[in-house]
Design an enzyme around this catalytic site. Structure first.
Site, PDB file in Angstrom:
ATOM      1  CB  SER A 127      -0.974  -0.577   0.799  1.00 21.21           C
ATOM      2  OG  SER A 127       0.173  -0.574   2.527  1.00 21.21           O
ATOM      3  CE  LYS A 164      -2.811   2.769   4.256  1.00 20.75           C
ATOM      4  NZ  LYS A 164      -2.435   0.761   4.858  1.00 20.75           N
TER       5      LYS A 164
END
Length: 203
Positions: A127, A164
């Site tokens: 990701s 993230k």
């Protein structure tokens, strides 16, 4: 990281190898060298690397295309620090609680700016690949509970740690992946466990 134009290409490449390796903790790829010294041909870079190797300035492992060792850096005395590898993260429990720590990992202290409250999480998944964070990397995290927009953080979402990019906007928190195939995570609140300060990658 761009090298100044006031030196020949071989010197530019050697200086870039040192700067990049000191900064990242691993050597650059041939394409990254091309970009840094404004060369279009990877074969030209390979030629310069061969000449640097003949001069005894670098060593390349022929069995591993990206494995490159800079002799000057290898000969420097390296002070090592132990950083705990955190295997699991549990809400309400200190991140560095003994039961969370799987192992200790040694890295040269010059790979990080300091050794205060650091821990390591092993990256799983893709990701964050567009930020250069790959599956299997060891993410070096500075423990802190606040973040600035744009920081790459470790956040705790439903008792699971995720890496993230952090943005606070319109009363919500957006945890943005760095992969166009993934949607952002939008939450009202979350626990920030730390900020990414380095990546260790083995080849």
């Amino acid at each position: 990281m761009i090298i100044k134009e006031n030196s020949d290409k071989q010197t530019q490449i050697y200086n870039f190898l040192i700067e990049f390796t000191k900064s990242k903790g691993y050597p650059p790829s041939v394409r990254e060298i091309c970009q840094a010294v404004s060369l279009k041909s990877t074969s030209t870079v390979h030629g310069h690397l061969k000449r640097l190797e003949k001069k005894g300035l670098i060593y390349r492992d022929p069995t591993k295309p990206r494995a490159l060792e800079i002799v000057e850096l290898s000969n420097e005395e390296k002070e090592l620090i132990d950083i705990p590898i955190v295997g699991k993260v549990t809400a309400g429990m200190p991140i560095l609680a003994t039961e969370n720590i799987e192992d200790m990992f040694q890295i040269p202290i010059n790979y990080v700016k300091h050794n205060n409250d650091l821990f390591i999480l092993k990256v799983t998944g893709d990701s964050m690949i567009e930020a250069g964070i790959l599956d299997g990397d060891l993410a070096i995290i500075e423990q802190k509970n606040v973040a600035t927009n744009g920081d790459i953080v470790v956040a705790l979402i439903e008792n699971e740690a995720t890496i993230k990019r952090f943005f606070k906007e319109n009363g919500f928190i957006r945890l943005q992946p760095e992969n166009k195939n993934y949607e952002p995570i939008i939450v009202e609140d979350c626990s920030i466990l730390g900020k990414l300060v380095g990546i260790y990658r083995a080849y």
